[in-house]
Design a protein around this motif. Structure first.
Motif, PDB file in Angstrom:
ATOM      1  N   VAL A   1       0.541   8.303   9.342  1.00 35.15           N
ATOM      2  CA  VAL A   1       0.056   8.472   7.965  1.00 35.15           C
ATOM      3  C   VAL A   1       1.018   7.804   6.987  1.00 35.15           C
ATOM      4  O   VAL A   1       0.595   7.112   6.054  1.00 35.15           O
ATOM      5  CB  VAL A   1      -0.143   9.972   7.632  1.00 35.15           C
ATOM      6  N   THR A   2       2.307   7.976   7.205  1.00 33.55           N
ATOM      7  CA  THR A   2       3.304   7.340   6.343  1.00 33.55           C
ATOM      8  C   THR A   2       3.185   5.824   6.405  1.00 33.55           C
ATOM      9  O   THR A   2       3.251   5.150   5.373  1.00 33.55           O
ATOM     10  CB  THR A   2       4.724   7.778   6.760  1.00 33.55           C
ATOM     11  N   SER A   3       2.983   5.289   7.600  1.00 29.47           N
ATOM     12  CA  SER A   3       2.833   3.837   7.717  1.00 29.47           C
ATOM     13  C   SER A   3       1.562   3.348   7.026  1.00 29.47           C
ATOM     14  O   SER A   3       1.548   2.251   6.460  1.00 29.47           O
ATOM     15  CB  SER A   3       2.838   3.411   9.177  1.00 29.47           C
ATOM     16  N   MET A   4       0.499   4.145   7.045  1.00 33.10           N
ATOM     17  CA  MET A   4      -0.727   3.770   6.335  1.00 33.10           C
ATOM     18  C   MET A   4      -0.497   3.750   4.840  1.00 33.10           C
ATOM     19  O   MET A   4      -1.008   2.879   4.135  1.00 33.10           O
ATOM     20  CB  MET A   4      -1.863   4.739   6.679  1.00 33.10           C
ATOM     21  N   MET A   5       0.257   4.711   4.326  1.00 37.52           N
ATOM     22  CA  MET A   5       0.516   4.765   2.889  1.00 37.52           C
ATOM     23  C   MET A   5       1.408   3.603   2.445  1.00 37.52           C
ATOM     24  O   MET A   5       1.221   3.058   1.377  1.00 37.52           O
ATOM     25  CB  MET A   5       1.148   6.097   2.512  1.00 37.52           C
ATOM     26  N   ILE A   6       2.348   3.202   3.291  1.00 38.81           N
ATOM     27  CA  ILE A   6       3.243   2.097   2.945  1.00 38.81           C
ATOM     28  C   ILE A   6       2.552   0.758   3.173  1.00 38.81           C
ATOM     29  O   ILE A   6       2.690  -0.156   2.384  1.00 38.81           O
ATOM     30  CB  ILE A   6       4.531   2.176   3.797  1.00 38.81           C
ATOM     31  N   GLN A   7       1.772   0.659   4.234  1.00 36.53           N
ATOM     32  CA  GLN A   7       1.140  -0.595   4.627  1.00 36.53           C
ATOM     33  C   GLN A   7       0.174  -1.102   3.564  1.00 36.53           C
ATOM     34  O   GLN A   7       0.106  -2.296   3.314  1.00 36.53           O
ATOM     35  CB  GLN A   7       0.402  -0.399   5.949  1.00 36.53           C
ATOM     36  N   VAL A   8      -0.554  -0.206   2.953  1.00 35.40           N
ATOM     37  CA  VAL A   8      -1.594  -0.607   2.014  1.00 35.40           C
ATOM     38  C   VAL A   8      -1.011  -1.131   0.721  1.00 35.40           C
ATOM     39  O   VAL A   8      -1.571  -2.002   0.073  1.00 35.40           O
ATOM     40  CB  VAL A   8      -2.559   0.569   1.756  1.00 35.40           C
ATOM     41  N   CYS A   9       0.143  -0.608   0.310  1.00 35.23           N
ATOM     42  CA  CYS A   9       0.706  -1.045  -0.969  1.00 35.23           C
ATOM     43  C   CYS A   9       1.427  -2.360  -0.834  1.00 35.23           C
ATOM     44  O   CYS A   9       1.088  -3.364  -0.764  1.00 35.23           O
ATOM     45  CB  CYS A   9       1.686  -0.045  -1.530  1.00 35.23           C
TER      46      CYS A   9
END
Length: 141
Positions: free
Chosen positions: A133-141
């Motif tokens: 989930v953390t990687s998804m939040m960072i990846q998108v930005c």
């Protein structure tokens, strides 16, 4: 950029909620909770219209007043709901990008359910799920 990702049980209690920034955490909890009514309406409308049951992505749930935060929904076959709040002011995410994020989240949730030490219905405390989930939040930005 995804600012909040929530996994909601069939009985509408949270299994997992992660948001950034943390100072607006209560605001995001409220947004996710208010989105559940729209998710339930879309699920019941899909059942009446006899739409393809393999389509789990619910799309944009509803527009907001500030036009910066968009809420998207996804429901599994077991009626577990995923709600994602996306900050659309920085980037213009396409619908298929949101779909792929939900598929990735669903696959990770399935991995949590396959863990023999996890009791279904308990809060999700998996480090692997949290890291994804953390990687998804960072990846998108």
């Amino acid at each position: 950029m995804a600012v909040c990702i929530a996994v909601i049980a069939k009985e509408n209690y949270p299994l997992y909620i992660r948001s950034t920034p943390t100072e607006n955490e209560l605001k995001f909890h409220y947004m996710v909770h208010t989105s559940l009514d729209v998710v339930d309406e879309k699920i019941s409308a899909m059942g009446k219209a006899l739409v393809d049951q393999r389509e789990l992505y619910l799309g944009l749930l509803y527009p907001t007043e500030d036009y910066k935060l968009c809420r998207y929904g996804y429901v599994t076959n077991s009626k577990v709901k995923f709600v994602m709040v996306v900050d659309s002011s920085n980037t213009a995410l396409r619908d298929n990008e949101i779909r792929s994020m939900f598929r990735k989240l669903h696959n990770s949730y399935t991995d949590v359910m396959c863990n023999p030490f996890y009791n279904p219905g308990d809060r999700i405390q998996s480090r692997a799920f949290d890291n994804m989930v953390t990687s998804m939040m960072i990846q998108v930005c």
